[in-house]
Design a protein around this motif. Structure first.
Motif, PDB file in Angstrom:
ATOM      1  N   ASP A  61       0.886  -1.176   0.000  1.00 23.25           N
ATOM      2  CA  ASP A  61       0.000   0.000   0.000  1.00 23.25           C
ATOM      3  C   ASP A  61       0.921   1.222   0.000  1.00 23.25           C
ATOM      4  O   ASP A  61       1.417   1.641   1.043  1.00 23.25           O
ATOM      5  N   GLN A  62       1.118   1.751  -1.198  1.00 22.62           N
ATOM      6  CA  GLN A  62       2.119   2.818  -1.368  1.00 22.62           C
ATOM      7  C   GLN A  62       1.757   4.080  -0.592  1.00 22.62           C
ATOM      8  O   GLN A  62       2.613   4.909  -0.294  1.00 22.62           O
ATOM      9  N   SER A  63       0.447   4.235  -0.274  1.00 26.65           N
ATOM     10  CA  SER A  63      -0.001   5.450   0.430  1.00 26.65           C
ATOM     11  C   SER A  63       0.375   5.411   1.915  1.00 26.65           C
ATOM     12  O   SER A  63       0.350   6.429   2.587  1.00 26.65           O
ATOM     13  N   ARG A  64       0.701   4.215   2.429  1.00 27.26           N
ATOM     14  CA  ARG A  64       1.097   4.123   3.842  1.00 27.26           C
ATOM     15  C   ARG A  64       2.601   4.315   3.948  1.00 27.26           C
ATOM     16  O   ARG A  64       3.369   3.374   4.056  1.00 27.26           O
ATOM     17  N   ARG A  65       3.010   5.565   3.898  1.00 25.00           N
ATOM     18  CA  ARG A  65       4.426   5.912   3.868  1.00 25.00           C
ATOM     19  C   ARG A  65       5.137   5.487   5.146  1.00 25.00           C
ATOM     20  O   ARG A  65       4.576   5.572   6.237  1.00 25.00           O
ATOM     21  N   LEU A  66       6.374   5.041   5.008  1.00 24.89           N
ATOM     22  CA  LEU A  66       7.214   4.818   6.189  1.00 24.89           C
ATOM     23  C   LEU A  66       7.843   6.148   6.588  1.00 24.89           C
ATOM     24  O   LEU A  66       8.016   7.035   5.751  1.00 24.89           O
ATOM     25  N   ASP A  67       8.173   6.285   7.869  1.00 28.09           N
ATOM     26  CA  ASP A  67       8.845   7.527   8.271  1.00 28.09           C
ATOM     27  C   ASP A  67      10.304   7.250   8.637  1.00 28.09           C
ATOM     28  O   ASP A  67      10.735   6.100   8.754  1.00 28.09           O
ATOM     29  N   LYS A  68      11.020   8.333   8.789  1.00 30.97           N
ATOM     30  CA  LYS A  68      12.460   8.260   9.053  1.00 30.97           C
ATOM     31  C   LYS A  68      12.752   7.482  10.328  1.00 30.97           C
ATOM     32  O   LYS A  68      13.667   6.651  10.364  1.00 30.97           O
ATOM     33  N   LYS A  69      11.964   7.699  11.368  1.00 30.89           N
ATOM     34  CA  LYS A  69      12.236   7.022  12.643  1.00 30.89           C
ATOM     35  C   LYS A  69      12.106   5.499  12.492  1.00 30.89           C
ATOM     36  O   LYS A  69      12.945   4.744  13.011  1.00 30.89           O
ATOM     37  N   THR A  70      11.078   5.056  11.786  1.00 31.67           N
ATOM     38  CA  THR A  70      10.901   3.607  11.595  1.00 31.67           C
ATOM     39  C   THR A  70      12.102   3.020  10.875  1.00 31.67           C
ATOM     40  O   THR A  70      12.638   1.975  11.269  1.00 31.67           O
ATOM     41  N   LEU A  71      12.556   3.689   9.821  1.00 36.73           N
ATOM     42  CA  LEU A  71      13.697   3.173   9.057  1.00 36.73           C
ATOM     43  C   LEU A  71      14.974   3.178   9.903  1.00 36.73           C
ATOM     44  O   LEU A  71      15.751   2.215   9.878  1.00 36.73           O
ATOM     45  N   LEU A  72      15.177   4.239  10.681  1.00 37.27           N
ATOM     46  CA  LEU A  72      16.380   4.292  11.530  1.00 37.27           C
ATOM     47  C   LEU A  72      16.323   3.216  12.612  1.00 37.27           C
ATOM     48  O   LEU A  72      17.339   2.593  12.931  1.00 37.27           O
ATOM     49  N   ASP A  73      15.140   2.979  13.163  1.00 38.22           N
ATOM     50  CA  ASP A  73      15.009   1.914  14.177  1.00 38.22           C
ATOM     51  C   ASP A  73      15.363   0.553  13.573  1.00 38.22           C
ATOM     52  O   ASP A  73      15.972  -0.288  14.240  1.00 38.22           O
ATOM     53  N   LEU A  74      14.973   0.330  12.327  1.00 35.75           N
ATOM     54  CA  LEU A  74      15.301  -0.947  11.675  1.00 35.75           C
ATOM     55  C   LEU A  74      16.811  -1.068  11.447  1.00 35.75           C
ATOM     56  O   LEU A  74      17.398  -2.127  11.667  1.00 35.75           O
TER      57      LEU A  74
END
Lengths: 193, 193
Positions: free
Chosen positions: A17-30
């Motif tokens: 679902d391309q409209s459910r964008r990930l945010d910077k914090k989620t990516l950094l946590d990963l």
């Protein structure tokens, strides 16, 4: 969620679902999870680029090849494309064991995504020089793997197959993605007990 | 246990309570987790040998080199040796991406062990031909990695270090094992948001 369930939910998803964008914090946590993994001789040779910018994401998308075993499928259409990326890079003259670190890091990131109800796919077939330009990376760095991430909108199921049966993944008419996996008894070649 | 906690508990442990033997079911369950992981092009080239036999375990132990960065330490003494092993093998002429699969599989096994309160260590410095003989493996197979497993009896702590600081792990006088890890900000070389 039990760990076993996380492993089972962590499939290679290619439609989101391309409209459910990930945010910077989620990516950094990963990436922080990957940072805490074992690394061969503790050398820690991998580096990371994250993107949750719709503009950069669409440029990254153009460098990717999807699902070699589905030659009639050009990859996810607009609206079902990834909602964020983690690109893993390393020094060009990288050590053989850095390939093992790559698997350790990428799998940990994807299990972390699965634990959050997200999903993704490791993509190794990448136009690497073009992607280096898009990400403005130093000449000495080499793209190792692109992890596409998002909220999956496809069903992926594992199918157990016997020795000699096809292990090529396929999509059924209902768009379910089927992944044949060998049986445990065929993978464990010796038990010393 | 939250996934983040599993990742943090999953350190490279090298000293175990050798009397707490692992059983065949536990080892097979861990391999079954690896079986369900993504595999490059779904080729599934890895195979597994498990051992929880005290006799075979002690012969496997003799083929292993421990902790290259602790040259004065010959490895765990009797009583603190691993209580089970998973040996990962592949075809000798194996594909480059099988190294990535190796990291994926080994890390998933170790995270699965951590979720059970167990721990282990990936060992790549192995007298491979000798181990092949002990495990009676076919000539075409090559040892990729030995995973030593057990109930850890050592404390392992991560230390954050800045750029330019040493990343060599070390043991303090209280026998705590310290592993310097680079900071997140040093690993993430670009953020596109």
């Amino acid at each position: 969620m039990e760990f076993k369930e996380i492993v089972e939910k962590n499939r290679s998803y290619r439609r989101f679902d391309q409209s459910r964008r990930l945010d910077k914090k989620t990516l950094l946590d990963l990436v922080d999870l990957a940072r805490k993994t074992p690394s061969a001789a503790n050398r820690q040779l991998l580096r990371y680029v994250i993107s949750c910018s719709p503009e950069i994401d669409s440029r990254i998308f153009e460098t990717l090849s999807w699902a070699a075993s589905l030659p009639d499928w050009p990859g996810p259409e607009e609206g079902e494309r990834p909602a964020g990326y983690i690109v893993i890079v390393a020094d060009e003259d990288s050590w053989d064991w850095a390939r093992v670190d790559l698997g350790i890091a990428a799998q940990t990131i994807l299990l972390g995504a699965a634990a959050l109800g997200l999903g993704g796919c490791m993509l190794g077939n990448v136009r690497k020089e073009r992607l280096k330009g898009i990400l403005e990376l130093e000449e000495s760095l080499a793209i190792q793997l692109v992890i596409a991430l998002g909220k999956p909108v496809e069903e992926v199921v594992l199918e157990e197959v016997g020795e000699g049966e096809s292990i090529t993944y396929y999509r059924s008419e209902d768009r379910v993605h089927h992944v044949p996996k060998r049986k445990l008894a065929d993978l464990v070649i010796r038990i010393c007990d």
